[in-house]
Design an enzyme around this catalytic site. Structure first.
Site, PDB file in Angstrom:
ATOM      1  N   GLU A   1      70.315  82.094  -0.285  1.00 26.01           N
ATOM      2  CA  GLU A   1      69.689  83.181   0.173  1.00 26.01           C
ATOM      3  C   GLU A   1      68.587  83.933  -0.219  1.00 26.01           C
ATOM      4  O   GLU A   1      67.524  84.627   0.300  1.00 26.01           O
ATOM      5  CB  GLU A   1      70.813  84.123   0.645  1.00 26.01           C
ATOM      6  CG  GLU A   1      71.832  83.632   1.550  1.00 26.01           C
ATOM      7  CD  GLU A   1      73.233  83.494   0.511  1.00 26.01           C
ATOM      8  OE1 GLU A   1      74.145  84.230   0.378  1.00 26.01           O
ATOM      9  OE2 GLU A   1      72.857  82.696  -0.415  1.00 26.01           O
ATOM     10  N   ASN A   2      68.412  83.985  -1.649  1.00 27.13           N
ATOM     11  CA  ASN A   2      67.296  84.553  -2.292  1.00 27.13           C
ATOM     12  C   ASN A   2      66.052  83.884  -2.342  1.00 27.13           C
ATOM     13  O   ASN A   2      65.226  84.419  -2.931  1.00 27.13           O
ATOM     14  CB  ASN A   2      67.780  85.088  -3.627  1.00 27.13           C
ATOM     15  CG  ASN A   2      68.160  83.888  -4.484  1.00 27.13           C
ATOM     16  OD1 ASN A   2      68.818  82.781  -3.888  1.00 27.13           O
ATOM     17  ND2 ASN A   2      67.595  83.747  -5.804  1.00 27.13           N
TER      18      ASN A   2
END
Length: 517
Positions: free
Chosen positions: A341-342
């Protein structure tokens, strides 16, 4: 076309040094600026750079965990002793570094973030009524920031439908004696093409404090590896954007196509005096310890079953713990593109000691590597991939799952505050298959598969499959669960006794499958 040809011919002639511009005849662009005046102002003193941040200001602070945080600008804020800040950040990191230092100094009144994690200082201040905490799904937070920078006042998203985010009532502030003082408000809901979406409002800030890798003297900024994260969208969503970098280079050092944030979004730049670049979860590649206890045997059983969910060529997002460990069993003949997600696509194994890089972490804050062909991007792009249904599989843990596939894994009100992180976004897309991996019961033998979840939901009717150390269930979102696989030595009656709801038994019930070691 004539105007474009004239423009090209004029630009081709060049401009004398020191000229202030070229005047074109009526109907064409009036002038072309050639003066050295730039939007971005360069500073030598970080305190000077942030001294006009006043009490009560809204400040975006870039980074993800401890990766890509503006260390020097945070330290400067400590020195100004500004107070009552409303901080917008992806998460709050740790107690004794980064944003945690501002909390310790009592300079923050309210935090808007997606994850508290292991920051016990933030959790204790929140539960004691000393801090307001607005927990927002990570992808929604990224999009609210992106929308703020793009001039879009609000947008609809499927993330959070059927949860406290949509219904309201999530605790924002407690009284000192533990009663609720302020709760979140319900969201407007609309239906599009048969699916439900809630209205989220954009966020803008007075200031954004951002950490880049390099800036040129025109104010263009580039980022390194996974340190783009929330830094990129935050650059665009504040009245004043202040960027600290590790190096300042001359104009022209960056090929135009390699610039991540153009100087139109940058107001202030400083070269950071020093960087600690602390790593939150240093994780090194090592051989697994073969001496596993009973609990580890159960985990290994789940891991080896979960690994059978992967298919060649798929894009998958794996939660920390069991889901990520399942990737160790992906067949060498199979390609699975792992997403984080990052802002990473193409996650590789954990690094060796000499490969460790503070600018390269996964969503669990662990140090990682990236495979050839992998790539980096900002958090708003990352969650566009998730919400848009481009991820075929998401695998994550749970505290509770209902028989209809409701999922709870982010909060125990009044006791445990972690935050939802990106989980609500990951389970929101109808195109993504959601697999839950978890122990069948809690440590006190309470079933985790239930008639109805008693904890706040992460997603409503979103789970497709449940894998435990005892069994594999398929979830039908309008009917009961179906038992598909059973661990050797257990009976259907054993599963009934340890499961908190009724379920059907597949006519093709088989022993629980395991990937080859």
């Amino acid at each position: 076309m004539a105007a474009l040809r004239l423009l090209a011919s004029v630009l081709g002639r060049g401009v004398p040094a020191g000229g202030s511009g070229l005047a074109l005849s009526q109907g064409c662009a009036r002038c072309f600026a050639t003066s050295p005046r730039l939007r971005a102002k360069f500073y030598a003193d970080p305190v000077e750079m942030v001294k006009d941040i006043s009490d009560g200001a809204t400040v975006m602070i870039g980074g993800f965990g401890l990766c890509g945080i503006p260390e020097n600008l945070i330290a400067a804020l400590l020195r100004t002793r500004v107070k009552d800040l409303q901080v917008v950040s992806s998460n709050v990191g740790v107690e004794d570094f980064g944003l945690g230092l501002l909390l310790a100094a009592r300079q923050v009144r309210r935090i808007v973030c997606s994850y508290v994690g292991e920051n016990t200082l933030c959790e204790s201040q929140y539960l004691a009524g000393e801090l307001e905490l607005e927990l927002t799904p990570q992808g929604t937070l990224a999009e609210r920031i992106r929308a703020g920078g793009a001039g879009v006042p609000a947008f609809y998203t499927p993330t959070g439908y059927g949860t406290l985010v949509q219904e309201g009532g999530a605790p924002i502030r407690y009284t000192p004696d533990g009663h609720l003082a302020l709760m979140s408000q319900p969201r407007e809901v609309r239906e599009f093409n048969g699916d439900h979406f809630l209205l989220e409002r954009a966020i803008r800030a007075d200031f954004a404090l951002v950490k880049g890798w390099k800036a040129d003297r025109a104010g263009n900024v580039v980022f390194r590896r996974s340190a783009r994260n929330f830094n990129v969208p935050m650059c665009k969503a504040a009245d004043v954007t202040a960027v600290e970098v590790e190096e300042i280079v001359e104009v022209g050092a960056f090929p135009p196509e390699d610039i991540h944030v153009p100087n139109i979004y940058v107001d202030r730049v400083i070269k950071g005096q020093k960087y600690e670049k602390r790593i939150e979860r240093l994780t090194i590649l090592k051989e697994e310890d073969g001496d596993a206890g009973k609990e580890e045997d159960a985990r290994t059983r789940i891991i080896r079953r979960a690994a059978l969910e992967f298919e060649d060529g798929m894009y998958a997002n794996l939660g920390i713990g069991i889901p990520l460990l399942a990737s160790n069993f992906i067949s060498p003949s199979m390609t699975v593109h792992l997403h984080s997600e990052n802002g990473i696509l193409g996650l590789g194994p954990f690094p060796t000691e000499d490969e460790v890089d503070a600018d390269l972490i996964n969503a669990g804050k662990q140090t990682v590597t990236v495979l050839p062909g992998g790539c980096f991007f900002a958090s708003d792009d990352s969650f566009a991939m998730i919400r848009g249904g481009h991820i075929q599989l998401t695998m994550l843990g749970a505290m509770q799952v209902s028989k209809y596939g409701d999922l709870a894994n982010w909060m125990i009100p009044g006791k445990k505050v972690k935050g939802m992180g990106g989980a609500m976004d990951l389970v929101s897309s109808q195109k993504t298959r959601v697999v839950v991996t978890m122990q069948h019961c809690t440590k006190d033998n309470t079933p985790k598969i239930m008639e109805k979840c008693t904890m706040p939901l992460t997603g409503k009717r979103c789970v497709d499959r449940i894998i435990t150390e005892k069994a594999v269930f398929d979830v039908h979102r309008k009917k009961e669960l179906t038992l598909r696989e059973l661990w050797e030595g257990l009976t259907v009656d054993d599963i009934k006794k340890s499961t908190g709801c009724a379920f059907a038994v597949s006519p093709n019930l088989r022993p629980m499958q395991q990937v080859a070691p």
